[in-house]
Write a protein that holds these residues in place. Structure first.
Motif, PDB file in Angstrom:
ATOM      1  N   ALA A 115       0.828  -1.206   0.000  1.00  0.00           N
ATOM      2  CA  ALA A 115       0.000   0.000   0.000  1.00  0.00           C
ATOM      3  C   ALA A 115       0.861   1.255   0.000  1.00  0.00           C
ATOM      4  N   SER A 116       2.106   1.138   0.439  1.00  0.00           N
ATOM      5  CA  SER A 116       2.980   2.305   0.529  1.00  0.00           C
ATOM      6  C   SER A 116       4.082   2.303  -0.519  1.00  0.00           C
ATOM      7  N   THR A 117       3.914   1.531  -1.594  1.00  0.00           N
ATOM      8  CA  THR A 117       4.944   1.514  -2.622  1.00  0.00           C
ATOM      9  C   THR A 117       4.996   2.848  -3.371  1.00  0.00           C
ATOM     10  N   MET A 118       6.179   3.230  -3.813  1.00  0.00           N
ATOM     11  CA  MET A 118       6.428   4.455  -4.576  1.00  0.00           C
ATOM     12  C   MET A 118       5.851   5.718  -3.915  1.00  0.00           C
ATOM     13  N   PRO A 119       6.162   5.943  -2.641  1.00  0.00           N
ATOM     14  CA  PRO A 119       5.599   7.116  -1.950  1.00  0.00           C
ATOM     15  C   PRO A 119       6.090   8.433  -2.536  1.00  0.00           C
ATOM     16  N   GLU A 120       7.284   8.435  -3.124  1.00  0.00           N
ATOM     17  CA  GLU A 120       7.817   9.674  -3.689  1.00  0.00           C
ATOM     18  C   GLU A 120       6.939  10.205  -4.831  1.00  0.00           C
ATOM     19  N   LEU A 121       6.439   9.310  -5.668  1.00  0.00           N
ATOM     20  CA  LEU A 121       5.578   9.746  -6.767  1.00  0.00           C
ATOM     21  C   LEU A 121       4.247  10.273  -6.241  1.00  0.00           C
ATOM     22  N   ASP A 122       3.727   9.656  -5.199  1.00  0.00           N
ATOM     23  CA  ASP A 122       2.475  10.137  -4.612  1.00  0.00           C
ATOM     24  C   ASP A 122       2.657  11.526  -4.016  1.00  0.00           C
ATOM     25  N   THR A 123       3.792  11.735  -3.348  1.00  0.00           N
ATOM     26  CA  THR A 123       4.069  13.046  -2.759  1.00  0.00           C
ATOM     27  C   THR A 123       4.171  14.119  -3.842  1.00  0.00           C
ATOM     28  N   LEU A 124       4.874  13.811  -4.927  1.00  0.00           N
ATOM     29  CA  LEU A 124       5.007  14.758  -6.024  1.00  0.00           C
ATOM     30  C   LEU A 124       3.654  15.061  -6.669  1.00  0.00           C
ATOM     31  N   ALA A 125       2.794  14.057  -6.791  1.00  0.00           N
ATOM     32  CA  ALA A 125       1.474  14.264  -7.394  1.00  0.00           C
ATOM     33  C   ALA A 125       0.614  15.175  -6.524  1.00  0.00           C
TER      34      ALA A 125
END
Length: 291
Positions: free
Chosen positions: A156-166
């Protein structure tokens, strides 16, 4: 501004007509994982080797896409049978063109008799199913008593950096506190084992952490654009996809210029369920014998 109430991650029209009408967008993501992931691991091969194979298994691969696991299964079960299934007619056709048996189907209503298969694969697809419980019930039904379910998925927490940028892109465009429906929320490494345990006596979870290392902007943008069908409907009504991607590009370029690369942490894995086979065969045998 409100976004669409439709969940694009499970909406049949979006999945079959946009996101997975063909394997074009999926191919972009697979190629990105192959080129920019560290450590270098053949993920489909790792998934296929999660269990030990006899060589004569009948295998059902639902959500098979273009048949990513076809050759891997046929290598491990040369005397068996491989049947692919996908909700997208275009994907099913791709597998048929490759010379394998493929069926256009819905995992919530499988067109097979009880206890038909030794192995059921449901890799990176159960989170796209509206009724995961129904899908798991069907997969259990078509498996033999000692059959095995292999279900690859993401954390559920994969690729958090992309979510933050979005989220930050939406803030910069005037829509703070924007949240996106996680792509994998219906079936993750965290909530998947409990769901599988409703239908299988023994469940195991295998994790494979890794990371993207992007030295330039273009592959990051290509990766994000490949998910447009599921992400664009979640943008606030006042933001177009082009506006969103323009801000994303500026953020990513700035980070790569400063750090030399963009690192994105990933966590994927496999959930295995069985009522008498695979890793739990001997344990369940002894348990049933009362030892």
């Amino acid at each position: 501004m409100a976004v669409s109430e439709i969940n694009p991650n499970t909406d049949r029209r979006i999945l079959t007509q946009d996101a997975y009408a063909t394997d074009v967008h999926l191919a972009v993501r697979m190629r990105t994982h192959e080129l920019y992931s560290f450590p270098k691991i053949d993920y489909p091969r790792w998934v296929a080797d999660i269990i030990s194979w006899r060589g004569d298994e009948w295998v059902l691969d639902v959500g098979a896409g273009p048949g990513t696991y076809r050759e891997l299964v046929q290598e491990r079960a040369p005397s068996g049978l491989y049947v692919a299934g996908d909700l997208s007619l275009g994907m099913a056709r791709r597998v048929n063109e490759a010379g394998a048996c493929a069926v256009n189907l819905d995992v919530q209503h499988l067109p097979f008799a009880d206890a038909t298969f030794d192995v059921a694969m449901a890799n990176h697809m159960l989170y796209h199913v509206p009724d995961v419980t129904r899908a798991l019930s069907e997969l259990r039904r078509v498996l033999k008593p000692d059959g095995v379910l292999i279900a690859a998925t993401n954390s559920a927490s994969t690729m958090p950096e992309l979510d933050t940028l979005a989220r930050r892109a939406c803030t910069l465009l005037g829509y703070p506190r924007q949240e996106f429906i996680p792509d994998h929320q219906n079936f993750t490494l965290e909530n998947g084992p409990a769901q599988v345990a409703r239908f299988f006596r023994a469940v195991a979870r295998y994790d494979l952490p890794s990371a993207f290392h992007f030295p330039e902007v273009e592959p990051v943008l290509d990766y994000i654009n490949s998910m447009k069908a599921m992400r664009a409907p979640q943008l606030p009504a006042g933001i177009s996809w082009d506006e969103f991607m323009h801000v994303m590009e500026k953020q990513i370029a700035r980070l790569i210029h400063h750090y030399g690369e963009l690192q994105v942490q990933k966590l994927a894995g496999v959930i295995v369920g069985t009522n008498g086979g695979a890793f739990a065969r001997e344990y369940l045998r002894l348990l049933d014998a009362g030892r």
